[in-house]
Design an enzyme around this catalytic site. Structure first.
Site, short mmCIF file in Angstrom:
data_model
loop_
_atom_site.label_atom_id
_atom_site.label_comp_id
_atom_site.label_asym_id
_atom_site.label_seq_id
_atom_site.Cartn_x
_atom_site.Cartn_y
_atom_site.Cartn_z
N THR A 192 0.83 -1.19 0.00
CA THR A 192 0.00 0.00 0.00
C THR A 192 0.87 1.25 0.00
OG1 THR A 192 -0.10 0.39 2.40
CG2 THR A 192 -1.56 -1.32 1.49
N ASP A 226 8.21 13.13 -4.99
CA ASP A 226 8.53 11.71 -4.93
C ASP A 226 10.03 11.48 -5.09
OD1 ASP A 226 7.51 8.95 -4.81
OD2 ASP A 226 8.33 8.80 -6.84
N LYS A 271 12.84 9.68 -2.53
CA LYS A 271 13.81 8.65 -2.94
C LYS A 271 15.23 9.05 -2.58
CE LYS A 271 10.94 6.88 -6.73
NZ LYS A 271 10.80 6.68 -8.19
#
Length: 820
Positions: free
Chosen positions: A556, A681, A685
């Site tokens: 998820t 995003d 990372k």
């Protein structure tokens, strides 16, 4: 028609000859049509070389050795034959040994053994054994004819390693075998020139004879009978747990042989490969064992990606480097052309994308010659300071992992480096071709055996192990993962000795459990009929079941699920997840989870957080584990931004807003493209990678040069966003033109250097790997103490259900034998 070849150990004694005769009788009674190629008795070729050497040195004791050799042959014949068969063989041996004595006497007189004369001497080994075996077969009831291969195999006069004239040889072989019913007992290793001079075919010559005959006759099968059960996963003298491979491809066999596997010699199987003739390696002394079948087909994709591990025991690594190499065409051609002219055999080549150095490996015996040749070739550049003195590193070995199916599996390189790093083996150099058939690493020779065993342990499991998986999230990634587990179940059980049981399954509405393992063919129905989902209850079930080798998989993007990681790890349950929330949360929480996992000796794996199936975090950790120091990390971590900027640099007429619209239409962006273009995003990372290096960074510590103008961010609707973006196309055009004028391209890059982390647009020229990015690939570039001049590059698709699920799946399998 089948061609059988029996090596020296198979004809080494009367008992072994009786064994092979039984094998031939069984084939004969089965009605098979075959011919048999024989090597000399074991040790005879070496003895013949010793005889010639001693005779050339004027040592008359060669006569005593010759007499012992004669006695061995005659005693073998006496032990096996009777009556007319024995008489015929004794007569032929008498003729052969008289002729051999004459040749050796001539060598003794002139004190010289030329290559031409040596070939004559060596030919007696195969001529004697094949003639003897022809009568052994006759006596056993097999109609047999002795065939001296010198009558059929035509070669040039390169004595010692003659080249075959296949046109003439094929014609002679076809003509000889046409209409013959008797089994042919053929001399291996030998041929003759068009003038009738005896030649030998070099190393592995008897195998070569079998392949030549098989190709000429379009045989259905070539069998090589030896004293091992086939091709093994590794050298059993080094790796005690090595086992026999049931099948492999020609390419894999040649790769493994090149890197030290002794069962076959690559050039000898080329004629069979050209005709796609299957080759089977079998054991004369274990004839019921099927051995290894070698064909032009790789194992099915579902099989292990690794076929075997091989090595070259001693190599020297030479490095040509200097500023004068960068951007200069023909450097490699000059270097390797000079080495070729000097007959230096290059074992391995690796070159960084910086073009500032070329590294190659040679045998220690040729290292000095290679150095002298290379320095002579680049003498001018050395005088001008453009090239440094050649660096030579000794006491090294090459370890190669071979397998055609490596190209179908992400994470192989990471797994390899992890195995070596865990065992303290330093990787000096790495080489991998684009075919991904072989990954070669150069390691210290003292660590060769350790490296072989470490890699073998990592890739070949010996005991059946059951892994109990609790899985939450069955959407695109989770559903794909379940399908991948289903498809791999049989393979993992049979080939990897690993059984994966999904014992718990949940989505946002329901959850279902079965400690015996859920039926994955019915998982959707089972889940629909399960109890209402509750994350705290799910965790309680996992704790109460208290199953061994338990693993929690979170597919998820839920913060609520991630909030329970601490309780899960504290219950000694490992975690694998593509969910970035925990790893990019507050640093104190991240550190607490890492420490808890270590304390409980379980894994918290999140490789797919950064690059889906790409081995980015694994590679980074392996470098750190092996003692390397990270100098910088640069990454293109967004497939969306990679696609946009790669396309933006290709066509100077395409507007930036147009490419963003195209990416949205292709499904590469979120419904609101600003979520991708904001770099949020990518920031997560980079934060995860920075923390992996040991930096205690928070999200706000990463500086972001915003890609989008404020006007694009302040509007509410997507349509308004695109209107504003079009108004700023000229700004992006200017950036592109400036980069192009410098011969560069634009990329949106995450960078970690000198403990500083940042995101933004940067321009790169052809000296940098980012310049060559295409499509929507991700790429990360590691610059380290070991990879300072030639950075380590990982590239490939960094998103998508298949590769992401595959990345999680790799972690599931890895967690079965490695907690960290």
């Amino acid at each position: 028609m089948q061609i059988l070849k029996f090596g020296g150990s198979s004809v080494g004694s009367p008992d072994s000859i009786r064994t092979l005769t039984g094998i031939l009788l069984e084939k004969h009674r089965a009605g098979l049509h075959f011919a048999v190629v024989f090597s000399a008795f074991s040790g005879v070729t070496d003895t013949l070389l010793t005889l010639a050497r001693r005779a050339s040195e004027g040592d008359s004791l060669y006569r005593q050795l010759l007499e012992k050799l004669r006695q061995r042959h005659e005693e073998t014949a006496t032990a096996l034959l009777e009556g007319d068969h024995l008489a015929a063989v004794h007569q032929r041996f008498h003729e052969h040994f008289d002729a051999l004595n004459d040749v050796l006497h001539g060598i003794f007189l002139i004190r010289e053994a030329t290559p031409r004369t040596l070939d004559v001497v060596l030919s007696f080994g195969e001529r004697n054994s094949a003639f003897l075996l022809s009568h052994v077969m006759k006596q056993a009831g097999i109609e047999t004819e002795y065939l001296d291969a010198r009558l059929l195999i035509r070669t040039d006069d390169q004595f010692g390693s003659a080249h075959v004239d296949f046109t003439e040889t094929n014609r002679l072989v076809t003509a000889h075998f046409s209409g013959r019913k008797a089994v042919q007992s053929v001399t291996g290793f030998v041929g003759s020139t068009h003038e009738g001079l005896t030649t030998t075919l070099g190393r592995g010559g008897s195998d070569y004879t079998a392949a030549i005959l098989g190709a000429a006759l379009d045989a259905e099968l070539i069998e090589i009978w030896t004293d091992v059960d086939g091709v093994l996963t590794a050298d059993p003298r080094r790796v005690k747990k090595a086992f026999t491979l049931s099948a492999m491809s020609y390419r894999e066999a040649m790769e493994m042989s090149h890197f030290g596997a002794k069962v076959i010699y690559p050039p000898t199987i080329l004629p069979a490969l050209a005709q796609n003739i299957p080759l089977r390696i079998r054991n004369t002394f274990n004839a019921t064992f099927p051995g290894t079948l070698i064909t032009n087909q790789a194992a099915p994709v579902g099989e292990s990606p690794i076929t075997g591990i091989s090595s070259i025991n001693q190599v020297c690594l030479l490095t040509l480097q200097g500023s004068g190499l960068f951007g200069v065409p023909g450097i490699a051609a000059r270097l390797f052309g000079a080495l070729a002219r000097a007959k230096v055999n290059v074992v391995l080549i690796t070159q960084g994308s910086s073009e500032s150095s070329i590294t190659f490996a040679v045998s220690p015996a040729q290292a000095h010659a290679a150095r002298m040749v290379a320095e002579k070739e680049f003498a001018f550049e050395r005088r001008e300071g453009l090239v440094e003195p050649l660096r030579v590193e000794e006491q090294l070995s090459v370890v190669a992992v071979v397998g055609e199916n490596m190209r179908y599996r992400p994470g192989i390189a990471g797994k390899l480096f992890q195995a070596l790093g865990k065992n303290g083996v330093n990787v000096v150099a790495i080489a991998q071709g684009s075919s991904e058939l072989n990954i070669s690493v150069v390691v210290p020779a003292a660590d060769e055996t350790k490296a072989l065993n470490a890699i073998h342990e990592a890739f070949f499991l010996s005991d059946v192990q059951t892994l109990h998986v609790f899985l939450i999230g069955v959407g695109l990634i989770g559903g794909t993962l379940i399908e991948q587990i289903k498809q791999q179940t049989a393979y993992l059980r049979n080939k990897r000795r690993l059984e994966i049981k999904v014992v718990g399954l949940a989505n946002s509405k329901h959850m279902v459990f079965d400690t015996a393992g859920l039926d994955l063919d019915r998982w959707k129905n089972l889940l629909e009929s399960g109890e209402t989902f509750s994350m705290p209850r799910f965790v309680e079930y996992m704790k109460n079941y208290n199953l061994s080798n338990a693993l929690f998989v979170d597919n998820t993007a839920s913060a609520d699920v991630a909030a329970h990681y601490e309780a899960i790890l504290d219950a000694s349950i490992a975690i694998s997840t593509p969910n970035k929330i925990a790893a990019s949360s507050g640093y104190d929480q991240y550190l607490r989870l890492k420490q808890l996992a270590a304390k409980r000796n379980v894994s918290w794996k999140y490789e797919t957080n950064v690059g889906a199936g790409l081995p980015i975090i694994t590679t980074l950790n392996d470098l750190l584990l092996s003692g390397d120091q990270i100098l910088s990390i640069e990454g293109v971590f967004s497939g969306t931004l990679s696609y946009i900027f790669n396309a933006f640099g290709q066509d100077p007429t395409t507007r930036f807003s147009t490419l963003v619209r195209q990416a949205k239409a292709m499904g590469l962006t979120e419904p609101d493209p600003r979520e991708d273009l904001s770099g949020a995003d990518v920031r997560r990372k980079l934060l995860i990678l920075a923390r992996e290096t040991g930096l205690p960074l928070e999200t706000n510590d990463i500086h972001v040069d915003q890609l989008l103008p404020q006007a694009c961010l302040s509007v509410h609707s997507v349509d308004e966003f695109f209107e504003q973006l079009e108004k700023h196309d000229a700004d992006f055009d200017t950036l592109r033109a400036q980069a192009a004028s410098d011969g560069k391209v634009l990329r949106f890059v995450a960078s970690l250097k000198n403990n500083n982390a940042s995101l933004g647009i940067q321009a790169f020229g052809p000296e940098h790997p980012f310049y060559f990015l295409s499509g929507s690939d991700n790429m990360v570039v590691f610059t380290t103490e070991r990879y300072r001049d030639r950075p380590l590059v990982v590239r490939g698709p960094g998103a998508g259900a298949e590769v992401t699920a595959a990345g999680v799946f790799a972690e599931i399998v890895a967690s079965s034998h490695s907690p960290h």
